[in-house]
Design a protein around this motif. Sequence first.
Motif, PDB file in Angstrom:
ATOM      1  N   VAL A   1      36.325  52.541 -31.820  1.00 54.19           N
ATOM      2  CA  VAL A   1      35.280  51.853 -31.042  1.00 54.19           C
ATOM      3  C   VAL A   1      34.770  52.771 -29.937  1.00 54.19           C
ATOM      4  O   VAL A   1      33.566  52.851 -29.677  1.00 54.19           O
ATOM      5  N   SER A   2      35.704  53.483 -29.288  1.00 52.70           N
ATOM      6  CA  SER A   2      35.312  54.380 -28.194  1.00 52.70           C
ATOM      7  C   SER A   2      34.399  55.502 -28.690  1.00 52.70           C
ATOM      8  O   SER A   2      33.604  56.038 -27.911  1.00 52.70           O
ATOM      9  N   ALA A   3      34.536  55.859 -29.965  1.00 53.59           N
ATOM     10  CA  ALA A   3      33.746  56.953 -30.528  1.00 53.59           C
ATOM     11  C   ALA A   3      32.423  56.496 -31.120  1.00 53.59           C
ATOM     12  O   ALA A   3      31.620  57.322 -31.565  1.00 53.59           O
ATOM     13  N   LEU A   4      32.163  55.171 -31.138  1.00 55.71           N
ATOM     14  CA  LEU A   4      30.888  54.677 -31.681  1.00 55.71           C
ATOM     15  C   LEU A   4      29.731  55.197 -30.848  1.00 55.71           C
ATOM     16  O   LEU A   4      29.839  55.314 -29.623  1.00 55.71           O
ATOM     17  N   PRO A   5      28.589  55.475 -31.482  1.00 58.95           N
ATOM     18  CA  PRO A   5      27.412  55.832 -30.695  1.00 58.95           C
ATOM     19  C   PRO A   5      26.912  54.621 -29.911  1.00 58.95           C
ATOM     20  O   PRO A   5      27.194  53.492 -30.273  1.00 58.95           O
ATOM     21  N   GLY A   6      26.198  54.862 -28.833  1.00 59.82           N
ATOM     22  CA  GLY A   6      25.634  53.758 -28.045  1.00 59.82           C
ATOM     23  C   GLY A   6      26.422  53.523 -26.778  1.00 59.82           C
ATOM     24  O   GLY A   6      27.503  54.068 -26.573  1.00 59.82           O
ATOM     25  N   GLU A   7      25.837  52.680 -25.923  1.00 60.43           N
ATOM     26  CA  GLU A   7      26.397  52.392 -24.601  1.00 60.43           C
ATOM     27  C   GLU A   7      27.208  51.109 -24.633  1.00 60.43           C
ATOM     28  O   GLU A   7      26.668  50.040 -24.903  1.00 60.43           O
TER      29      GLU A   7
END
Length: 226
Positions: free
Chosen positions: A136-142
């Motif tokens: 989840v931490s590596a997902l793109p986006g804010e």
Amino acid sequence: ARRAAWPQPLAGRRVVVTAGPTHEAVDPVRYLANASSGKMGVALARAARDLGAAVTLVLGPVALDAPFGVAVEPVTSAAEMAERTLAAAAGADLVVCAAAVADYTPAAPADHKLKKAAEHLDAIPVVETRDILAAVSALPGERVVVGFAAETDDLLGHARAKLASKGCDLVVANDVSRPGIGFGSDENAVTLITADGERAVPTAPKDDIARAVIDAACDLMTSAPN
Ligand code: CTP
Ligand code: CA
């Protein structure tokens, strides 16, 4: 129009919480699991709901009532929890990974009940599960991502290491060796760790700890809703 009677800093925000243990099948009647009751995660979901968020709770097998006004996605295994959480996290402003995800899952679960006499099981080959928090931490986006560190020794050392290794924004350090707090109990005591510093939250009901965690996450959320 009706107005909320208390501040709603998470109005218009989407929040995803993982909670509970996971069950990893050994055969159709047996599984590997852990002692998580799910109480802390459910309290976090309620706290986010009370602050106005639309909450999805990805919930492993627990003996708890589903919280009112929260979208519960029941899951069993770590693989299922990963799939549901990553799907929901893509559109979320805040993800809190409170689940006690199994670190290992049987490599080849049997499709029949293993027989004691016939199969002489003395080892269960396992493979590592996917690290949901790191993914989840590596997902793109804010989005703001919160993880837990449940430890029995060198709590703050291990928790600080997890803040870095997982790539999340906040780690909730949880000493599970202290009687009366943590696993199964209604109280907890934690230390909130971010890149900017650390703050101890002394022993309190899990509802109060949850509110402190969600408040700290709100402080990290600066951008507009997704
Ligand atoms: N976590 C996760 N997916 C996993 C394992 C852990 O999302 N497969 C998350 C937990 O929900 C928690 C954080 O990672 O928020 C830390 O979990 P923990 O078990 O303390 O850390 P691990 O990295 O698994 O390390 P270890 O068990 O060796 O302490
Ligand atoms: Ca683990």
